[in-house]
Design a protein around this motif. Structure first.
Motif, PDB file in Angstrom:
ATOM      1  N   ARG A  87      17.938   3.575  18.376  1.00 61.65           N
ATOM      2  CA  ARG A  87      19.326   4.033  18.260  1.00 61.65           C
ATOM      3  C   ARG A  87      20.244   4.507  18.756  1.00 61.65           C
ATOM      4  O   ARG A  87      19.677   5.502  19.577  1.00 61.65           O
ATOM      5  CB  ARG A  87      19.608   4.728  17.197  1.00 61.65           C
ATOM      6  N   VAL A  88      20.767   3.872  19.862  1.00 66.84           N
ATOM      7  CA  VAL A  88      21.968   4.738  21.304  1.00 66.84           C
ATOM      8  C   VAL A  88      22.717   4.475  20.679  1.00 66.84           C
ATOM      9  O   VAL A  88      24.218   3.938  20.925  1.00 66.84           O
ATOM     10  CB  VAL A  88      21.501   3.371  22.317  1.00 66.84           C
ATOM     11  N   GLN A  89      23.125   5.609  21.666  1.00 70.69           N
ATOM     12  CA  GLN A  89      25.257   5.745  21.325  1.00 70.69           C
ATOM     13  C   GLN A  89      24.874   7.097  21.989  1.00 70.69           C
ATOM     14  O   GLN A  89      24.480   8.058  23.088  1.00 70.69           O
ATOM     15  CB  GLN A  89      26.010   6.403  20.025  1.00 70.69           C
ATOM     16  N   GLY A  90      26.586   7.095  22.572  1.00 72.14           N
ATOM     17  CA  GLY A  90      27.282   7.925  23.191  1.00 72.14           C
ATOM     18  C   GLY A  90      27.382   9.563  22.924  1.00 72.14           C
ATOM     19  O   GLY A  90      26.984   9.963  21.644  1.00 72.14           O
ATOM     20  N   GLU A  91      26.934  10.241  23.175  1.00 69.66           N
ATOM     21  CA  GLU A  91      27.350  11.980  23.688  1.00 69.66           C
ATOM     22  C   GLU A  91      27.858  12.161  21.807  1.00 69.66           C
ATOM     23  O   GLU A  91      27.428  13.289  21.040  1.00 69.66           O
ATOM     24  CB  GLU A  91      27.048  12.906  24.881  1.00 69.66           C
ATOM     25  N   LYS A  92      28.966  11.965  22.270  1.00 68.61           N
ATOM     26  CA  LYS A  92      30.316  12.212  21.065  1.00 68.61           C
ATOM     27  C   LYS A  92      29.935  11.356  20.156  1.00 68.61           C
ATOM     28  O   LYS A  92      30.349  12.216  19.025  1.00 68.61           O
ATOM     29  CB  LYS A  92      31.722  11.844  22.125  1.00 68.61           C
ATOM     30  N   TRP A  93      29.872  10.374  20.049  1.00 68.48           N
ATOM     31  CA  TRP A  93      29.327   9.490  19.140  1.00 68.48           C
ATOM     32  C   TRP A  93      28.181  10.392  17.769  1.00 68.48           C
ATOM     33  O   TRP A  93      28.566  10.648  16.880  1.00 68.48           O
ATOM     34  CB  TRP A  93      29.130   8.344  18.934  1.00 68.48           C
ATOM     35  N   TRP A  94      26.988  10.718  18.773  1.00 72.38           N
ATOM     36  CA  TRP A  94      25.827  11.562  18.425  1.00 72.38           C
ATOM     37  C   TRP A  94      26.397  13.157  17.240  1.00 72.38           C
ATOM     38  O   TRP A  94      25.882  13.556  16.330  1.00 72.38           O
ATOM     39  CB  TRP A  94      25.094  12.263  19.144  1.00 72.38           C
ATOM     40  N   GLY A  95      27.607  13.616  18.191  1.00 74.52           N
ATOM     41  CA  GLY A  95      28.234  14.798  17.995  1.00 74.52           C
ATOM     42  C   GLY A  95      28.876  14.457  16.441  1.00 74.52           C
ATOM     43  O   GLY A  95      28.929  15.234  15.440  1.00 74.52           O
ATOM     44  N   GLY A  96      29.613  13.423  16.616  1.00 71.33           N
ATOM     45  CA  GLY A  96      30.375  13.286  14.926  1.00 71.33           C
ATOM     46  C   GLY A  96      29.079  13.116  13.598  1.00 71.33           C
ATOM     47  O   GLY A  96      29.538  12.978  12.910  1.00 71.33           O
ATOM     48  N   GLU A  97      28.013  12.499  14.222  1.00 70.58           N
ATOM     49  CA  GLU A  97      26.807  12.539  13.450  1.00 70.58           C
ATOM     50  C   GLU A  97      26.313  13.649  12.871  1.00 70.58           C
ATOM     51  O   GLU A  97      25.236  13.335  12.163  1.00 70.58           O
ATOM     52  CB  GLU A  97      25.658  11.075  13.524  1.00 70.58           C
TER      53      GLU A  97
END
Length: 439
Positions: A87-97
């Motif tokens: 699963r690959v996403q940007g830092e901001k996206w992971w922060g939202g999770e």
């Protein structure tokens, strides 16, 4: 692809960096741009030179549907840098999770559409004066740092909503967060067309030659890889200012209930109302879509019938700053999407849950409405209902046995009373007969 700006922007995170931090960041961006530019060709060449990996790459690419809408180039970039990514996403996206990058996290580099602004001096045609204006820039592709889920942990002090691990500890390997997304497996031809495009200036690729070295395609058109069971719901923002998207992770227990872990909100459990059976057993008629929603995960020692709302459960939803408690029953056919009708919504009380303010109640019910739609639309709904009945069968059988025993006792008492009354009636009948004969 475009390169990072030479001059430091006057706004955003870059403006807050020291000179040393800016220099280090820009060096990393330049390196990342180079990686993103080269890694796609590396994968394309590997597929050309070793056609046996083509089908393996197709499964890999299917895990990243958000990168495959128009091209498979970014999946090729990821494959060259980390073939084990899931699963690959940007830092901001992971922060939202609710997750943060682990210390020393290693980025992967892809290309994304550049969206930014720049300030310009321009003459105002109405006043003739020179003004500073901000113009939006987009339309070019730029190297972008993204991170595999293995490079993330729950935020410090935040509990993973999926496995209950408190950050910044690592989630266990069994945590659903590590599951890839479910996506369609691309065709051999689609991948090879992309590979040929990438190798146009580096020797090219003969699609027919590669296909001739492969056997029958093991995957049919439309096949998908198994992945995380999640979906996105849209609910109104507080104050009615637009909507916000919430990701929901779905899992089930063996009691016929579904666990909905709503990121940034909390956990809801939805399943058949267990007390509806007892209502029907007393002649009320069983409502098929009578449901119960539980706010948060069960506490230690708590069973399905537990209704005390004096304390919050682990992972209980927090809405408008209020953490919910207890549970509520409702008919799925009656709940409304505007939140004006639905289950009880409570917060901790002294002996049970206390009602929340109307706005929080309606906001909660709007979420439950969306979750209920999903619950009713599940392909395995009949099996969930059957699992619910199997789980409660022992206690229900015991209840029927107790009622049957009470009825047997009542029958015995009634039989004895009946015999007594019949004997007394016979005695009186004898007196009536004797009186008649004397007359």
């Amino acid at each position: 692809m475009i390169l990072p700006p030479i001059e430091r922007p006057k706004t955003g995170r870059s403006a807050e960096m020291t000179d040393e931090e800016w220099a280090a960041w820009r060096a990393q961006q330049l390196m990342g741009n180079s990686w993103a530019a080269a890694s796609c060709q590396v994968t394309a060449a590997e597929i050309r030179d070793n056609p046996a990996v083509l089908d393996e790459f197709r499964l890999y690419a299917a895990q990243f549907p958000h990168y495959n809408r128009h091209t498979f180039a970014n999946s090729m970039r990821l494959w060259a840098q980390d073939p084990g990514a899931t699963r690959v996403q940007g830092e901001k996206w992971w922060g939202g999770e609710g997750r943060q990058l682990r210390e020393g996290a290693v980025p992967l580099w892809v290309e994304s559409l550049y969206k930014g602004t720049r300030r310009e001096q321009r003459e105002n045609p109405d006043t003739g004066e020179t003004e500073e204006v901000t113009r939006r820039r987009r339309g070019a592709m730029v190297g972008t740092a993204v991170y595999d889920v293995s490079q993330t942990v729950p935020k410090d002090g935040v509990t993973c909503i999926l496995c209950r691990t408190e950050g910044p500890k690592d989630c266990p390997p069994t945590c659903p967060v590590y599951l890839p997304e479910s996506g369609r497996i691309p065709s051999r031809s689609d991948v090879l067309i992309e590979a040929a495009t990438q190798l146009k200036e580096a020797g090219g690729l003969d699609i027919e030659e590669v296909l001739s070295q492969l056997g029958a395609d093991p995957y049919r058109d439309g096949d998908h890889v198994e992945g995380t069971n999640s979906f996105v719901i849209s609910v109104p923002r507080p104050g009615g200012k637009g909507t916000k998207a919430l990701r929901v992770h779905v899992s089930h227990d063996d009691h016929g209930r579904t666990r909905y872990a709503v990121i940034r909100v909390g956990v809801f459990w939805i399943g058949p109302d267990s007390l509806e059976y007892d209502r029907a057993a007393h002649g009320g008629g069983r409502r098929r879509n009578a449901l119960r929603v539980q706010y948060g995960d069960a506490r230690d020692g708590e069973d399905y019938h537990y209704r005390d709302g004096s304390l919050t459960r682990p992972g209980a939803p927090t809405i408008n700053g209020i953490t919910l408690a207890g549970d509520g029953t409702y008919n799925a056919d009656d709940i409304t999407k505007d939140g004006k009708s639905g289950p009880w919504v409570g917060r901790p009380g002294r002996y049970s849950s206390n009602r929340v303010p109307e706005k929080t109640e309606q906001a909660t019910r709007r979420i439950i409405f969306k979750l209920t739609q999903h619950w009713l639309g599940q392909p395995g709904l009949d099996e969930l209902r059957a699992a619910h009945d199997r789980h409660h069968a022992p206690s229900r059988k015991a209840g029927h046995d107790r009622r049957a025993e009470r009825l047997r006792e009542q029958v015995g008492q009634l039989a004895a009373e009946l015999a007594e009354q019949e004997e007394a009636a016979a005695a009186q009948a004898a007196l009536v007969k004797a009186a008649g004969e004397e007359a």
